[in-house]
Design an enzyme around this catalytic site. Structure first.
Site, PDB file in Angstrom:
ATOM      1  N   ASP A 146     -36.779 122.250  44.539  1.00  0.00           N
ATOM      2  CA  ASP A 146     -37.801 121.701  45.441  1.00  0.00           C
ATOM      3  C   ASP A 146     -37.381 122.055  46.865  1.00  0.00           C
ATOM      4  O   ASP A 146     -36.907 121.201  47.623  1.00  0.00           O
ATOM      5  CB  ASP A 146     -37.915 120.197  45.223  1.00  0.00           C
ATOM      6  CG  ASP A 146     -38.329 119.875  43.798  1.00  0.00           C
ATOM      7  OD1 ASP A 146     -39.521 119.984  43.503  1.00  0.00           O
ATOM      8  OD2 ASP A 146     -37.441 119.551  42.970  1.00  0.00           O
ATOM      9  N   GLY A 169     -32.032 118.929  44.496  1.00  0.00           N
ATOM     10  CA  GLY A 169     -32.107 120.233  43.858  1.00  0.00           C
ATOM     11  C   GLY A 169     -32.885 121.241  44.705  1.00  0.00           C
ATOM     12  O   GLY A 169     -33.954 120.938  45.238  1.00  0.00           O
ATOM     13  N   GLU A 170     -32.326 122.423  44.766  1.00  0.00           N
ATOM     14  CA  GLU A 170     -32.926 123.504  45.550  1.00  0.00           C
ATOM     15  C   GLU A 170     -34.278 123.945  44.972  1.00  0.00           C
ATOM     16  O   GLU A 170     -35.053 124.611  45.642  1.00  0.00           O
ATOM     17  CB  GLU A 170     -31.941 124.681  45.534  1.00  0.00           C
ATOM     18  CG  GLU A 170     -32.173 125.718  46.572  1.00  0.00           C
ATOM     19  CD  GLU A 170     -31.058 126.746  46.548  1.00  0.00           C
ATOM     20  OE1 GLU A 170     -30.586 127.100  47.621  1.00  0.00           O
ATOM     21  OE2 GLU A 170     -30.654 127.196  45.459  1.00  0.00           O
ATOM     22  N   HIS A 193     -31.441 117.556  36.492  1.00  0.00           N
ATOM     23  CA  HIS A 193     -31.096 116.263  37.114  1.00  0.00           C
ATOM     24  C   HIS A 193     -29.634 115.907  36.838  1.00  0.00           C
ATOM     25  O   HIS A 193     -28.910 115.462  37.719  1.00  0.00           O
ATOM     26  CB  HIS A 193     -31.940 115.130  36.511  1.00  0.00           C
ATOM     27  CG  HIS A 193     -33.413 115.238  36.743  1.00  0.00           C
ATOM     28  ND1 HIS A 193     -34.301 115.405  35.717  1.00  0.00           N
ATOM     29  CD2 HIS A 193     -34.148 115.153  37.878  1.00  0.00           C
ATOM     30  CE1 HIS A 193     -35.529 115.425  36.204  1.00  0.00           C
ATOM     31  NE2 HIS A 193     -35.477 115.289  37.505  1.00  0.00           N
ATOM     32  N   GLY A 244     -37.190 110.336  37.094  1.00  0.00           N
ATOM     33  CA  GLY A 244     -36.996 110.121  35.654  1.00  0.00           C
ATOM     34  C   GLY A 244     -37.429 111.309  34.815  1.00  0.00           C
ATOM     35  O   GLY A 244     -37.583 112.423  35.328  1.00  0.00           O
ATOM     36  N   ALA A 245     -37.594 111.059  33.494  1.00  0.00           N
ATOM     37  CA  ALA A 245     -37.840 112.136  32.524  1.00  0.00           C
ATOM     38  C   ALA A 245     -36.758 113.201  32.721  1.00  0.00           C
ATOM     39  O   ALA A 245     -37.033 114.377  32.946  1.00  0.00           O
ATOM     40  CB  ALA A 245     -39.235 112.726  32.668  1.00  0.00           C
ATOM     41  N   LEU A 246     -35.527 112.743  32.637  1.00  0.00           N
ATOM     42  CA  LEU A 246     -34.393 113.558  33.074  1.00  0.00           C
ATOM     43  C   LEU A 246     -34.123 114.742  32.150  1.00  0.00           C
ATOM     44  O   LEU A 246     -34.316 114.666  30.939  1.00  0.00           O
ATOM     45  CB  LEU A 246     -33.148 112.677  33.166  1.00  0.00           C
ATOM     46  CG  LEU A 246     -33.275 111.474  34.108  1.00  0.00           C
ATOM     47  CD1 LEU A 246     -31.971 110.679  34.138  1.00  0.00           C
ATOM     48  CD2 LEU A 246     -33.667 111.904  35.517  1.00  0.00           C
ATOM     49  N   HIS A 247     -33.669 115.811  32.771  1.00  0.00           N
ATOM     50  CA  HIS A 247     -33.265 117.016  32.035  1.00  0.00           C
ATOM     51  C   HIS A 247     -31.927 117.479  32.615  1.00  0.00           C
ATOM     52  O   HIS A 247     -31.373 116.832  33.521  1.00  0.00           O
ATOM     53  CB  HIS A 247     -34.340 118.103  32.131  1.00  0.00           C
ATOM     54  CG  HIS A 247     -34.794 118.364  33.536  1.00  0.00           C
ATOM     55  ND1 HIS A 247     -33.981 118.913  34.494  1.00  0.00           N
ATOM     56  CD2 HIS A 247     -35.976 118.111  34.163  1.00  0.00           C
ATOM     57  CE1 HIS A 247     -34.629 119.031  35.631  1.00  0.00           C
ATOM     58  NE2 HIS A 247     -35.853 118.523  35.471  1.00  0.00           N
TER      59      HIS A 247
HETATM   60  P1  AMP Z   1     -37.573 114.803  40.394  1.00  0.00           P
HETATM   61  O1  AMP Z   1     -37.253 113.819  39.328  1.00  0.00           O
HETATM   62  O2  AMP Z   1     -38.444 115.930  39.942  1.00  0.00           O
HETATM   63  O3  AMP Z   1     -38.030 114.167  41.668  1.00  0.00           O
HETATM   64  O4  AMP Z   1     -36.191 115.505  40.746  1.00  0.00           O
HETATM   65  C1  AMP Z   1     -35.078 114.751  41.171  1.00  0.00           C
HETATM   66  C2  AMP Z   1     -34.078 115.705  41.767  1.00  0.00           C
HETATM   67  O5  AMP Z   1     -33.661 116.631  40.766  1.00  0.00           O
HETATM   68  C3  AMP Z   1     -34.662 116.519  42.914  1.00  0.00           C
HETATM   69  O6  AMP Z   1     -33.690 116.631  43.937  1.00  0.00           O
HETATM   70  C4  AMP Z   1     -34.950 117.841  42.263  1.00  0.00           C
HETATM   71  O7  AMP Z   1     -34.949 118.910  43.169  1.00  0.00           O
HETATM   72  C5  AMP Z   1     -33.794 117.939  41.274  1.00  0.00           C
HETATM   73  N1  AMP Z   1     -34.117 118.897  40.218  1.00  0.00           N
HETATM   74  C6  AMP Z   1     -35.281 118.980  39.513  1.00  0.00           C
HETATM   75  N2  AMP Z   1     -35.252 120.040  38.680  1.00  0.00           N
HETATM   76  C7  AMP Z   1     -34.046 120.634  38.857  1.00  0.00           C
HETATM   77  C8  AMP Z   1     -33.423 121.778  38.286  1.00  0.00           C
HETATM   78  N3  AMP Z   1     -34.027 122.528  37.379  1.00  0.00           N
HETATM   79  N4  AMP Z   1     -32.173 122.093  38.714  1.00  0.00           N
HETATM   80  C9  AMP Z   1     -31.542 121.342  39.634  1.00  0.00           C
HETATM   81  N5  AMP Z   1     -32.082 120.257  40.212  1.00  0.00           N
HETATM   82  C10 AMP Z   1     -33.322 119.905  39.833  1.00  0.00           C
END
Ligand code: AMP
Length: 286
Positions: free
Chosen positions: A154, A151-152, A38, A32-35
């Site tokens: 991570d 996402g790469e 995501h 969550g806290a999407l940008h």
């Molecule tokens: P998270 O909510 O941080 O667990 O991220 C969810 C998914 O979004 C994971 O696969 C992350 O690697 C991906 N993600 C996070 N930030 C970015 C970004 N800046 N660009 C692309 N994918 C992302």
């Protein structure tokens, strides 16, 4: 209208029904806290499949610090609206106990997470990747056969998740490029916790990766030298470097291989604190 389902059991029924209708599912797990990072994954999942779905679950098993978990931003109503705009048909979440109805979550998260959890994130965030493995197994079991988008940014997580997916029938992983701010800073839910001054300093992390790429292009293959170049680029009173290292992603190792001349997929990886906010980023060399 996006369907919002509570608990993995309902989500599993939704996914089973979609597949029974012959539909291909693209799946994006998130906290969550999407940008826009995501959402780029969700848009791609929607484009490349018949249906896209997502999960929002702030997984307590992967937070090794209680304050980090507590401060993790949450904004469900906004997230659901953004997911809908991005073409997502279903989003689900749940409580930890719903993902672990029979087995013990803590025991699952104590299991060894394998070779990709050695070094870097595995070293500096003890238990983090074990927690990731425990929940990703549950998320994959819920959604079933699909293409899952990660996402790469991570990077180590991507290696781990690809290994987990290989244990499931019909789950493919697509690794997506990192979406960045104009400054180069990798988008992250944690960025919203940065002060203005920290936001100005944070792009040095990306600049350090670019400096390593440039040194690589000039022929530098010595790990210690590449690390020194990255650290020098991040000299800033507001940045506390946790690691700035290189690995061969084609042959993952706990420690940096001293000499990268024979590396199949050389990669530079950084973790740094700005105040209490921990940021990670990475880039391919070569
Ligand atoms: P998270 O909510 O941080 O667990 O991220 C969810 C998914 O979004 C994971 O696969 C992350 O690697 C991906 N993600 C996070 N930030 C970015 C970004 N800046 N660009 C692309 N994918 C992302």
């Amino acid at each position: 209208m996006i369907e919002s389902l509570s608990g993995p059991r309902r989500a599993k029924v939704w996914c089973d029904n979609a597949r029974a209708r012959g539909l291909r599912i693209g799946y994006v797990p998130t906290m969550g806290a999407l940008h826009r990072g995501h959402l780029s994954l969700v848009e791609r999942a929607a484009r490349e499949n018949d249906l896209a779905c997502a999960s929002i679950f702030v997984n307590p098993l992967q937070f090794e610090r209680a304050d980090d978990l507590q401060k993790y931003p949450r904004d469900e109503a906004r997230d659901h609206a953004l997911l809908e705009q991005a073409g997502c048909a279903m989003v689900y979440g749940g409580a930890l106990a719903q993902f672990f109805p029979r087995d013990d979550a803590a025991a699952a998260a104590a299991r060894d997470a394998g070779k990709f959890a050695r070094g870097l994130e595995g070293k500096f965030r003890r238990g983090h990747l074990q927690g990731v493995r425990a929940i990703v197994e549950k998320l994959f079991a819920t959604v079933g056969a699909c293409t899952a988008y990660f996402g790469e940014k991570d990077f180590q997580q991507c290696l781990l998740v690809q290994e987990i997916a290989a244990e499931f029938d019909g789950i493919d992983v697509t690794v997506c490029a990192c979406v960045r701010e104009e400054s180069g800073l990798a988008m992250s839910s944690r960025n919203r916790r940065l002060s203005d001054a920290q936001l100005r300093a944070a792009p040095k992390i990306y600049q350090a990766l670019c400096a390593a790429q440039s040194a690589w292009r000039d022929g530098e293959r010595d790990s210690a030298a590449l690390e020194k170049i990255m650290r020098a680029q991040m000299q800033d009173a507001l940045i506390q470097i946790e690691y700035a290292e290189v690995r061969d992603a084609a042959n993952w190792s706990e420690h940096a291989p001293p000499d990268l001349r024979n590396a199949g997929q050389p990669r530079a990886l950084i973790a740094a604190y700005l105040g209490a906010v921990r940021l990670i980023d990475n880039a391919a060399l070569g």
